[in-house]
Write an enzyme that holds these catalytic residues in place. Structure first.
Site, PDB file in Angstrom:
ATOM      1  N   GLU A 297     -15.775   7.016   6.232  1.00  0.00           N
ATOM      2  CA  GLU A 297     -15.004   6.431   7.226  1.00  0.00           C
ATOM      3  C   GLU A 297     -14.975   7.228   8.273  1.00  0.00           C
ATOM      4  OE1 GLU A 297     -11.020   5.432   5.734  1.00  0.00           O
ATOM      5  OE2 GLU A 297     -10.969   7.544   4.833  1.00  0.00           O
TER       6      GLU A 297
ATOM      7  N   ARG B  11       0.761  -1.363  -0.083  1.00  0.00           N
ATOM      8  CA  ARG B  11       0.026  -0.061  -0.092  1.00  0.00           C
ATOM      9  C   ARG B  11       0.816   1.319  -0.024  1.00  0.00           C
ATOM     10  NH1 ARG B  11      -4.494   0.693   4.797  1.00  0.00           N
ATOM     11  NH2 ARG B  11      -2.558   1.130   6.049  1.00  0.00           N
TER      12      ARG B  11
ATOM     13  N   LYS C 156      -2.322   6.933   1.230  1.00  0.00           N
ATOM     14  CA  LYS C 156      -2.259   7.303   2.501  1.00  0.00           C
ATOM     15  C   LYS C 156      -1.226   8.392   2.866  1.00  0.00           C
ATOM     16  CE  LYS C 156      -1.864   4.835   6.891  1.00  0.00           C
ATOM     17  NZ  LYS C 156      -2.866   5.554   7.757  1.00  0.00           N
TER      18      LYS C 156
HETATM   19  N1  PMP Z   1      -9.120   5.299   7.273  1.00  0.00           N
HETATM   20  C1  PMP Z   1      -8.044   6.227   7.523  1.00  0.00           C
HETATM   21  C2  PMP Z   1      -8.346   7.451   6.918  1.00  0.00           C
HETATM   22  C3  PMP Z   1      -7.043   5.836   8.034  1.00  0.00           C
HETATM   23  O1  PMP Z   1      -5.885   6.674   8.293  1.00  0.00           O
HETATM   24  C4  PMP Z   1      -6.582   4.320   8.669  1.00  0.00           C
HETATM   25  C5  PMP Z   1      -5.336   3.883   9.096  1.00  0.00           C
HETATM   26  N2  PMP Z   1      -5.303   4.581  10.432  1.00  0.00           N
HETATM   27  C6  PMP Z   1      -7.719   3.259   8.214  1.00  0.00           C
HETATM   28  C7  PMP Z   1      -8.903   3.709   7.466  1.00  0.00           C
HETATM   29  C8  PMP Z   1      -7.435   2.232   8.570  1.00  0.00           C
HETATM   30  O2  PMP Z   1      -6.680   1.365   7.991  1.00  0.00           O
HETATM   31  P1  PMP Z   1      -5.611   0.321   8.436  1.00  0.00           P
HETATM   32  O3  PMP Z   1      -6.725  -0.725   8.831  1.00  0.00           O
HETATM   33  O4  PMP Z   1      -4.983  -0.155   7.160  1.00  0.00           O
HETATM   34  O5  PMP Z   1      -4.859   0.721   9.490  1.00  0.00           O
END
Ligand code: PMP
Length: 292
Positions: A182, A50, A149
């Site tokens: 989210e 990622r 990200k």
């Molecule tokens: N959404 C956002 C905006 C995030 O920054 C994150 C990670 N902190 C997630 C969702 C969750 O992703 P992951 O399970 O890969 O940590």
């Protein structure tokens, strides 16, 4: 604490980067948050994939291969003798001049921190979170793709400020079309009848590694897993709700905008998914070899 700065392990006090680094000046960079469970770096390969996809999207060349980056992460965790904790891996555009042109930045900067993290107090894992939908809308995909990200987290931070001001621990961000996206650093799931439902990736969400793990768990539990659009109606009328993220793990939600979910207590399926998730944390990933 030893920090990995461009491949060198240095003391925390010496881990310094230039004020001309575009990661700082413009938020021009990408990052990952990764957990270590009992010496297992959970889904490290998926995080590295990622990271490199995020970098590719912003046309940032990371000056080492994915395999070498994995080695650097493992090296940092081992050097700190960290068995359980949280890794922050950051790659910035590097040092440039005061203009924003990335062409001026000759080489990316990267650093790796291996530390601890507590996102929500322990009691909320037992009793559940109360969350609020906020007025700040999700970045549009065509402007700043939420699947990247990136170090540009102001959209999320503005939402978090709104939640804080409303006396809530977490915000749910709605996208420009009015669909749920989210939380500020977590993905969201609801359960309705036997369906496990989460916003699809084009709704303005990060392709969460925990999200993917929970989708797999849902399938294994013979739930009807759906990645689709949902509105606040679906949230308020859900049987159960929870958030997922590397730092947050799986955390139950018991109230949304004042509406109780499952009578204000964590749901049964949510608790099953939390247990199943915990079982996987030491199984999938890369094991660290520590020096005695
Ligand atoms: N959404 C956002 C905006 C995030 O920054 C994150 C990670 N902190 C997630 C969702 C969750 O992703 P992951 O399970 O890969 O940590």
């Amino acid at each position: 604490m030893l920090i990995n700065l461009n491949g060198k392990l240095v003391n925390k006090e010496d881990a310094k980067i230039s004020v001309f680094d575009h990661g700082l000046l413009y938020g021009d960079g990408v990052f990952e948050g990764i957990r270590i469970y009992g010496g297992n770096i959970f889904k490290l390969k998926e995080h590295i994939e990622r990271l490199y996809d995020s970098a590719k999207f912003i046309n940032l060349s990371i000056p080492l291969t994915k395999e070498k980056m994995i080695e650097e992460v493992v090296k940092t965790v081992a050097a700190n003798n960290l068995k359980d904790g949280y890794i922050r891996l950051v790659v910035t555009r590097g040092e440039g001049d005061l203009g924003l042109d990335p062409k001026k930045c000759k080489i990316a900067t990267y650093f790796i921190i291996a530390d601890k993290i507590v996102l929500y107090p322990e009691e909320f894992y037992k009793n559940g979170l109360s969350i609020t939908t906020v007025a700040t809308r999700r970045n549009v995909n065509e402007a700043l793709e939420p699947r990247v990200k990136s170090l540009n987290y102001l959209n999320n931070i503005l939402a978090k400020i709104e939640a804080n001001n409303a006396g809530s621990l977490e915000a749910i961000i709605i996208n420009q079309q009015g669909y749920v996206s989210e939380a500020t650093g977590d993905n969201i799931f609801i359960i309705k009848d036997n369906s496990l439902i989460t916003p699809s990736l084009f709704c303005g969400v990060l392709n969460g590694i925990t999200r993917a793990t929970v989708i797999d768990i849902g399938k294994k539990l013979k739930m009807d897993v759906k990645e689709t659009v949902m509105t606040r109606y679906d949230l308020y009328t859900a049987d159960e709700c929870f958030l997922t993220g590397t730092a947050a793990e799986v955390i139950p939600v018991i109230k949304i905008d004042g509406r109780e979910i499952n009578g204000g207590v964590p749901g049964k399926m949510t608790k099953t998914i939390m247990r199943e998730f915990k079982k996987l944390t030491k199984k999938i990933g890369i094991k660290v070899k520590y020096k005695k």
